[in-house]
Design a protein around this motif. Structure first.
Motif, mmCIF file in Angstrom:
data_model
loop_
_atom_site.group_PDB
_atom_site.id
_atom_site.type_symbol
_atom_site.label_atom_id
_atom_site.label_comp_id
_atom_site.label_asym_id
_atom_site.label_seq_id
_atom_site.Cartn_x
_atom_site.Cartn_y
_atom_site.Cartn_z
ATOM 1 N N GLY A 59 0.792 -1.217 0.000
ATOM 2 C CA GLY A 59 0.000 0.000 0.000
ATOM 3 C C GLY A 59 0.827 1.271 0.000
ATOM 4 N N ILE A 60 2.140 1.168 -0.060
ATOM 5 C CA ILE A 60 2.972 2.372 -0.102
ATOM 6 C C ILE A 60 2.860 2.996 -1.480
ATOM 7 C CG2 ILE A 60 5.317 3.284 -0.053
ATOM 8 C CD1 ILE A 60 5.990 1.231 2.010
ATOM 9 N N THR A 61 2.657 4.301 -1.492
ATOM 10 C CA THR A 61 2.614 5.035 -2.752
ATOM 11 C C THR A 61 3.690 6.110 -2.724
ATOM 12 O OG1 THR A 61 0.938 6.563 -1.900
ATOM 13 C CG2 THR A 61 0.152 4.633 -3.117
ATOM 14 N N PHE A 62 4.133 6.467 -3.901
ATOM 15 C CA PHE A 62 5.113 7.523 -4.071
ATOM 16 C C PHE A 62 4.492 8.540 -5.001
ATOM 17 C CE2 PHE A 62 7.335 3.623 -3.193
ATOM 18 C CZ PHE A 62 8.238 3.996 -2.219
ATOM 19 N N ARG A 63 4.466 9.768 -4.551
ATOM 20 C CA ARG A 63 3.895 10.824 -5.383
ATOM 21 C C ARG A 63 4.825 12.026 -5.371
ATOM 22 N NH1 ARG A 63 2.398 14.728 -2.153
ATOM 23 N NH2 ARG A 63 1.692 14.296 -0.042
ATOM 24 N N LYS A 64 4.601 12.909 -6.311
ATOM 25 C CA LYS A 64 5.428 14.106 -6.419
ATOM 26 C C LYS A 64 5.186 15.030 -5.218
ATOM 27 C CE LYS A 64 7.247 13.085 -10.384
ATOM 28 N NZ LYS A 64 7.802 13.827 -11.469
ATOM 29 N N TRP A 96 9.848 13.446 -4.176
ATOM 30 C CA TRP A 96 8.798 12.462 -3.913
ATOM 31 C C TRP A 96 8.475 12.399 -2.434
ATOM 32 C CZ3 TRP A 96 13.031 11.652 -6.937
ATOM 33 C CH2 TRP A 96 12.800 11.457 -8.306
ATOM 34 N N ILE A 97 7.226 12.080 -2.171
ATOM 35 C CA ILE A 97 6.735 11.806 -0.823
ATOM 36 C C ILE A 97 6.243 10.366 -0.828
ATOM 37 C CG2 ILE A 97 4.979 12.377 0.912
ATOM 38 C CD1 ILE A 97 7.070 14.588 0.552
ATOM 39 N N GLY A 127 -2.496 7.258 3.421
ATOM 40 C CA GLY A 127 -2.651 8.695 3.581
ATOM 41 C C GLY A 127 -1.679 9.356 4.534
ATOM 42 N N ASN A 128 -0.804 8.587 5.154
ATOM 43 C CA ASN A 128 0.185 9.139 6.083
ATOM 44 C C ASN A 128 1.524 9.290 5.392
ATOM 45 O OD1 ASN A 128 -1.500 9.133 8.492
ATOM 46 N ND2 ASN A 128 -1.372 6.901 8.346
ATOM 47 N N ARG A 129 2.094 10.464 5.472
ATOM 48 C CA ARG A 129 3.415 10.711 4.897
ATOM 49 C C ARG A 129 4.461 10.017 5.760
ATOM 50 N NH1 ARG A 129 1.267 16.196 5.260
ATOM 51 N NH2 ARG A 129 0.657 16.956 3.216
ATOM 52 N N LEU A 130 5.370 9.296 5.103
ATOM 53 C CA LEU A 130 6.386 8.520 5.817
ATOM 54 C C LEU A 130 7.816 8.897 5.459
ATOM 55 C CD1 LEU A 130 4.808 4.963 5.559
ATOM 56 C CD2 LEU A 130 4.714 6.550 7.495
ATOM 57 N N GLY A 131 8.002 9.576 4.342
ATOM 58 C CA GLY A 131 9.354 9.888 3.925
ATOM 59 C C GLY A 131 9.393 10.770 2.698
ATOM 60 N N SER A 132 10.612 11.192 2.372
ATOM 61 C CA SER A 132 10.810 12.073 1.221
ATOM 62 C C SER A 132 12.198 11.850 0.638
ATOM 63 C CB SER A 132 10.679 13.541 1.641
ATOM 64 O OG SER A 132 11.719 13.905 2.528
ATOM 65 N N ILE A 133 12.350 12.268 -0.608
ATOM 66 C CA ILE A 133 13.651 12.296 -1.274
ATOM 67 C C ILE A 133 13.534 13.209 -2.491
ATOM 68 C CG2 ILE A 133 13.323 10.318 -2.841
ATOM 69 C CD1 ILE A 133 16.229 9.451 -1.943
ATOM 70 N N PHE A 134 14.638 13.887 -2.814
ATOM 71 C CA PHE A 134 14.651 14.831 -3.933
ATOM 72 C C PHE A 134 15.878 14.600 -4.797
ATOM 73 C CE2 PHE A 134 11.745 16.675 -1.089
ATOM 74 C CZ PHE A 134 11.009 17.650 -1.726
ATOM 75 N N CYS A 135 15.701 14.827 -6.085
ATOM 76 C CA CYS A 135 16.782 14.786 -7.067
ATOM 77 C C CYS A 135 16.798 16.141 -7.761
ATOM 78 C CB CYS A 135 16.511 13.675 -8.091
ATOM 79 S SG CYS A 135 17.744 13.576 -9.407
ATOM 80 N N VAL A 136 17.897 16.877 -7.588
ATOM 81 C CA VAL A 136 18.028 18.194 -8.209
ATOM 82 C C VAL A 136 19.375 18.275 -8.931
ATOM 83 C CG1 VAL A 136 16.532 19.303 -6.510
ATOM 84 C CG2 VAL A 136 18.999 19.290 -6.138
ATOM 85 N N ARG A 137 19.466 19.218 -9.836
ATOM 86 C CA ARG A 137 20.720 19.412 -10.574
ATOM 87 C C ARG A 137 21.800 19.881 -9.603
ATOM 88 N NH1 ARG A 137 21.412 19.700 -15.718
ATOM 89 N NH2 ARG A 137 19.228 20.184 -16.124
ATOM 90 N N ALA A 138 22.967 19.290 -9.701
ATOM 91 C CA ALA A 138 24.107 19.691 -8.869
ATOM 92 C C ALA A 138 24.911 20.767 -9.590
ATOM 93 C CB ALA A 138 24.994 18.478 -8.587
ATOM 94 N N LEU A 162 12.961 4.512 -1.675
ATOM 95 C CA LEU A 162 13.101 5.930 -2.007
ATOM 96 C C LEU A 162 14.399 6.182 -2.767
ATOM 97 C CD1 LEU A 162 11.784 7.495 1.303
ATOM 98 C CD2 LEU A 162 10.886 8.014 -0.978
ATOM 99 N N LEU A 163 15.485 5.584 -2.295
ATOM 100 C CA LEU A 163 16.772 5.747 -2.962
ATOM 101 C C LEU A 163 16.725 5.186 -4.384
ATOM 102 C CD1 LEU A 163 19.665 6.801 -2.645
ATOM 103 C CD2 LEU A 163 20.288 4.552 -1.737
ATOM 104 N N ASP A 164 16.112 4.032 -4.568
ATOM 105 C CA ASP A 164 15.970 3.450 -5.902
ATOM 106 C C ASP A 164 15.200 4.390 -6.836
ATOM 107 O OD1 ASP A 164 17.293 1.120 -5.138
ATOM 108 O OD2 ASP A 164 15.444 -0.056 -4.895
ATOM 109 N N ARG A 165 14.136 4.978 -6.330
ATOM 110 C CA ARG A 165 13.314 5.887 -7.137
ATOM 111 C C ARG A 165 14.148 7.096 -7.568
ATOM 112 N NH1 ARG A 165 7.968 6.703 -8.323
ATOM 113 N NH2 ARG A 165 7.644 4.685 -7.350
ATOM 114 N N CYS A 166 14.876 7.676 -6.632
ATOM 115 C CA CYS A 166 15.662 8.870 -6.919
ATOM 116 C C CYS A 166 16.801 8.561 -7.900
ATOM 117 C CB CYS A 166 16.203 9.423 -5.609
ATOM 118 S SG CYS A 166 17.031 11.017 -5.759
ATOM 119 N N MET A 167 17.545 7.493 -7.637
ATOM 120 C CA MET A 167 18.651 7.134 -8.517
ATOM 121 C C MET A 167 18.144 6.709 -9.887
ATOM 122 S SD MET A 167 21.109 5.154 -5.765
ATOM 123 C CE MET A 167 22.208 4.529 -7.035
#
Length: 163
Positions: A5-10, A60-61, A66-77, A103-108
């Motif tokens: 049931g984990i979802t990842f959204r922007k 991503w969140i 419906g409960n937020r559990l984590g986050s990760i971001f990928c931005v230009r360095a 989360l790391l897999d999604r970002c990478m």
């Protein structure tokens, strides 16, 4: 607790307060950071909302029921051809179930998919679980130095991975 049931959204603007409060509270409790950390997180997140390049940057969140559990971001360095991993967070109640890896897999995966040559990140040596996750996934620590940040004496680290 966690299942399929984990979802990842922007990441969206309505996540901003949660993101800042979660980072500030968790880092204060677990690492002793002072109240200068929350404003840094807020500045990073607000800048992302205003300036990010949709095609090459994302945040991503992770949610469960419906409960937020984590986050990760990928931005230009600043380093040409590289992305920067930012604002990686897994709440304590969500740890131990593989969410950090997901989360790391999604970002990478995103970074590879949009053509970055590699990624960098900045962290502290005291974040042992995160550092172990980075190492397990092929990242390597390329620099470390003693600093006084967020009211604490810390060992700041820079990690990188080349795809």
């Amino acid at each position: 607790m966690l299942d399929d049931g984990i979802t990842f959204r922007k990441f969206v603007a309505t996540d901003l307060d949660w993101l800042v409060e979660s980072h500030a509270a968790l880092y204060a409790r677990e690492a002793g950071f002072d109240d200068s950390f929350g404003p840094l997180v807020a500045d990073i997140a607000r800048s992302f909302l205003v300036y990010h390049e949709v095609a090459t940057e994302s945040g991503w969140i992770a949610e469960h029921e419906g409960n937020r559990l984590g986050s990760i971001f990928c931005v230009r360095a600043d380093r040409v051809g590289f992305a920067k991993l930012r604002l990686f967070l897994v709440l304590p109640e969500a740890r131990g179930f593989g969410l950090g890896q997901r989360l790391l897999d999604r970002c990478m995966g995103f970074a590879r998919g949009v053509g970055y040559e590699g990624m960098i990140l900045w962290t502290h040596k005291s974040h042992e679980a995160a550092c172990a996750l980075y190492a397990k996934n092929g990242w390597r620590c390329v620099d470390e130095r003693d600093v006084h940040s967020f009211g604490c004496d810390l060992v700041e680290q820079t990690w990188e991975i080349v795809f």
